[in-house]
Design a protein around this motif. Structure first.
Motif: not given
Length: 90
Positions: A71-86
């Motif tokens: 499991a990898v912890v990422v910054d909230r900005d990156l997580l939000d971006l990846l969610i938007d991309c999905r």
């Protein structure tokens, strides 16, 4: 795109005053554009540090390298971006 509250002139104001031939306004416009360019370049560097698959040290390269193993912890900005991309890809 959010407007930066530190920007005191709009681009229309800056160009209008500069084109009017006012030397002081032209100098303010040059300074404003120089500061704006520097902030833009800094933001590009920040995004590349986070998102570039060509930089081994970027957050996305780290995520790609480690995610299959742990499991990898990422910054909230990156997580939000990846969610938007999905969501956009669905």
């Amino acid at each position: 795109m959010r407007r930066d509250p530190r920007v005191r002139l709009s681009h229309q104001d800056a160009l209008g005053h500069a084109q009017a031939g006012d030397p002081a306004a032209q100098l303010r416009t040059i300074r404003w554009l120089t500061e704006l360019l520097a902030r833009c370049l800094n933001e590009i560097d920040r995004l590349e540090d986070q998102l570039s698959v060509f930089r081994d040290t970027s957050a996305i390269s780290d995520l790609n390298r480690r995610a299959a193993l742990e499991a990898v912890v990422v910054d909230r900005d990156l997580l939000d971006l990846l969610i938007d991309c999905r969501e956009l890809a669905a």
